[in-house]
Design a protein around this motif. Structure first.
Motif, PDB file in Angstrom:
ATOM      1  N   ARG A  85      42.798  44.374  39.040  1.00  0.00           N
ATOM      2  CA  ARG A  85      43.840  44.514  39.883  1.00  0.00           C
ATOM      3  C   ARG A  85      43.788  43.987  41.329  1.00  0.00           C
ATOM      4  O   ARG A  85      44.711  43.367  41.901  1.00  0.00           O
ATOM      5  CB  ARG A  85      44.319  46.087  39.910  1.00  0.00           C
ATOM      6  CG  ARG A  85      45.330  46.361  40.953  1.00  0.00           C
ATOM      7  CD  ARG A  85      46.839  46.041  40.419  1.00  0.00           C
ATOM      8  NE  ARG A  85      47.810  46.389  41.625  1.00  0.00           N
ATOM      9  CZ  ARG A  85      48.731  47.221  41.452  1.00  0.00           C
ATOM     10  NH1 ARG A  85      48.445  48.096  40.319  1.00  0.00           N
ATOM     11  NH2 ARG A  85      49.522  47.352  42.245  1.00  0.00           N
ATOM     12  N   SER A  86      42.684  44.120  41.896  1.00  0.00           N
ATOM     13  CA  SER A  86      42.414  43.647  43.244  1.00  0.00           C
ATOM     14  C   SER A  86      42.500  41.886  43.287  1.00  0.00           C
ATOM     15  O   SER A  86      42.899  41.561  44.443  1.00  0.00           O
ATOM     16  CB  SER A  86      40.992  43.858  43.682  1.00  0.00           C
ATOM     17  OG  SER A  86      39.911  43.357  42.837  1.00  0.00           O
ATOM     18  N   GLU A  87      42.315  41.264  42.181  1.00  0.00           N
ATOM     19  CA  GLU A  87      42.420  39.980  42.132  1.00  0.00           C
ATOM     20  C   GLU A  87      43.951  39.431  41.769  1.00  0.00           C
ATOM     21  O   GLU A  87      44.653  38.686  42.340  1.00  0.00           O
ATOM     22  CB  GLU A  87      41.480  39.104  41.147  1.00  0.00           C
ATOM     23  CG  GLU A  87      40.141  39.588  41.516  1.00  0.00           C
ATOM     24  CD  GLU A  87      39.582  39.127  43.004  1.00  0.00           C
ATOM     25  OE1 GLU A  87      40.209  38.244  43.658  1.00  0.00           O
ATOM     26  OE2 GLU A  87      38.837  40.010  43.624  1.00  0.00           O
ATOM     27  N   PRO A 143      44.347  52.004  38.625  1.00  0.00           N
ATOM     28  CA  PRO A 143      44.525  50.833  39.110  1.00  0.00           C
ATOM     29  C   PRO A 143      45.893  50.001  38.689  1.00  0.00           C
ATOM     30  O   PRO A 143      46.376  49.268  39.688  1.00  0.00           O
ATOM     31  CB  PRO A 143      43.324  49.960  38.845  1.00  0.00           C
ATOM     32  CG  PRO A 143      42.467  50.961  38.455  1.00  0.00           C
ATOM     33  CD  PRO A 143      43.077  52.046  37.681  1.00  0.00           C
ATOM     34  N   LYS A 190      39.837  47.803  38.479  1.00  0.00           N
ATOM     35  CA  LYS A 190      40.226  47.844  39.815  1.00  0.00           C
ATOM     36  C   LYS A 190      39.742  46.295  40.090  1.00  0.00           C
ATOM     37  O   LYS A 190      40.465  45.759  41.180  1.00  0.00           O
ATOM     38  CB  LYS A 190      39.027  48.680  40.391  1.00  0.00           C
ATOM     39  CG  LYS A 190      39.515  50.203  40.453  1.00  0.00           C
ATOM     40  CD  LYS A 190      38.390  50.925  41.418  1.00  0.00           C
ATOM     41  CE  LYS A 190      38.865  52.352  41.270  1.00  0.00           C
ATOM     42  NZ  LYS A 190      37.785  53.292  42.029  1.00  0.00           N
ATOM     43  N   ARG A 191      38.762  45.786  39.245  1.00  0.00           N
ATOM     44  CA  ARG A 191      38.332  44.407  39.768  1.00  0.00           C
ATOM     45  C   ARG A 191      39.696  43.490  39.204  1.00  0.00           C
ATOM     46  O   ARG A 191      40.044  42.511  39.924  1.00  0.00           O
ATOM     47  CB  ARG A 191      37.343  43.955  38.892  1.00  0.00           C
ATOM     48  CG  ARG A 191      35.873  44.492  39.525  1.00  0.00           C
ATOM     49  CD  ARG A 191      34.784  44.148  38.575  1.00  0.00           C
ATOM     50  NE  ARG A 191      33.518  44.417  39.354  1.00  0.00           N
ATOM     51  CZ  ARG A 191      32.414  44.386  38.708  1.00  0.00           C
ATOM     52  NH1 ARG A 191      32.135  43.660  37.365  1.00  0.00           N
ATOM     53  NH2 ARG A 191      31.228  44.618  39.111  1.00  0.00           N
TER      54      ARG A 191
END
Length: 391
Positions: free
Chosen positions: A193-195, A224, A190-191
């Motif tokens: 993908r979010s960036e 993600p 998730k980290r």
């Protein structure tokens, strides 16, 4: 001049000429076969900033394909960052490797490395360590507590450098599925993908050697990386291309093989890239001038013998239901394994037992599933299994 020595007992010739067949390592030019459509598609993705998720069984040539495209697209304005997650144990090591690879790919001198390390980290204090060759080798480390609070700086490093230098970056990550071994892998994904989804000057090429794990990362809606980019399924190289390649490779070294025997080699190993190259190599070193059916058959027997210890170990670790499942596959039953007829014929117990055996064999990487049908992942293991187990 080519020197040769003949061993009368097995018709094996040792010669000073280099084999035209390569296996066990990635190739980009010599030994690379076809893949024209895949090269064009991946090249377009790299040049237009499209994320690529590359999926195929192991030893089908993913690394060679990526390496070939990297050579064709790399310029001063389009830089490639390469990293391999094999052997990485945790998230901290990933950040270290990503930061180091990114700065190395975008800077050419030690002074530039140091300057980049200071310029692009505001919340983190990087620790630079030099390798045996301080002019060409260095690593960046971080304090974990500091990194845990500010990991975004590392994940956004490629984008910040690309914007600063006015370049495009492609970050190629091999053995991507290895991140599932990290602590709390879902949070880590998730980290990422979010960036990464906000990057404009950086695209990502993610690939790995464990197909079923890669598919679970990219194809499940709950994950993600679902719809993160262009999903490329690497198919087998066609039989006609293999025949042409094998015949040409023999011709280039002054040896001869006809189309029929070249087709026979590819068919024996089901057009599997690694094994076509390996079996062709073994035939080549056993041939003085002209390939015969006997030479191919003896090369196949030698190859099976080479792998027999590994295959025996894998087979001995199987449960009764897993063994029965493989026996059904070896008989050509690739679908309908949960039907009453198949369960009764192979004494598989129940449909629940079949499902459990299938899952275990997938995790052991002994089978693959294509279009809801199960197949041996390793065609050489299938041949060995049919000869020595399926009786």
């Amino acid at each position: 001049m080519v020197t040769k020595k003949r061993f009368a007992n097995n018709n094996l010739y040792i010669c000073s000429m280099k084999s035209p067949f390569l296996f066990g390592r990635s190739v980009s030019t010599e030994g690379f076969t076809n893949r024209k459509k895949e090269i064009k598609r991946l090249k377009n993705n790299f040049q237009h900033g499209v994320n690529t998720l590359l999926i195929s069984p192991r030893r089908w040539g993913k690394s060679s394909l990526v390496k070939r495209v990297i050579q064709e697209v790399s310029t001063k304005k389009l830089r490639i960052v390469q990293l391999d997650l094999l052997g990485l144990q945790d998230e901290a090591e990933f950040y270290k490797v990503l930061a180091t690879a990114t700065i190395k790919a975008t800077s050419s001198k030690f002074e530039e490395w140091v300057a980049a390390s200071k310029e692009f980290f505001k919340q983190l204090t990087p620790k630079i360590s030099l390798g045996p060759d301080p002019i060409h080798d260095f690593e960046i480390g971080f304090d974990w507590q500091e990194l845990e609070r500010n990991y975004q700086e590392v994940l956004n490093l490629p984008e910040r450098i690309a914007q600063n230098k006015g370049i495009q970056l492609v970050v190629c990550i091999d053995e991507f599925q290895n991140l599932t071994n990290f602590r709390n892998p879902l949070l880590f994904q998730k980290r990422l993908r979010s960036e990464w989804q906000h990057h404009q000057r950086v695209c990502y090429c993610l690939y790995g050697s464990q197909q079923h794990m890669m598919m679970s990362l990219f194809e499940r809606q709950s994950m993600p990386f679902y719809k993160f980019g262009d999903v490329m399924y690497l198919n087998k190289i066609g039989r006609a291309e293999w025949v042409s390649f094998i015949v040409s490779a023999f011709d280039s070294t002054g040896k001869r093989i006809n189309d029929t025997l070249a087709d026979y080699i590819a068919a024996l190993v089901q057009d599997h890239s690694y094994y076509v190259q390996q079996l062709s190599h073994m035939v080549w070193i056993s041939t003085e001038k002209i390939v015969t059916q006997l030479i191919v058959d003896e090369a196949l027997e030698n190859l099976l013998e080479q792998n027999s210890i590994l295959y025996m170990r894998d087979t001995e670790s199987l449960s009764g239901s897993q063994l029965a499942y493989l026996k059904a596959l070896a008989d050509g039953v690739s679908s309908g394994l949960s039907s009453k007829v198949v369960i009764d014929n192979y004494r598989l117990g129940s449909s629940a037992t079949v499902a459990k055996a299938k899952k275990a064999l997938l995790n052991k990487e002994l089978i693959e599933v294509r279009n809801n049908q199960s197949y041996f992942l390793d065609p050489m293991y299938e041949l060995w299994f049919q000869r020595f187990v399926q009786r």
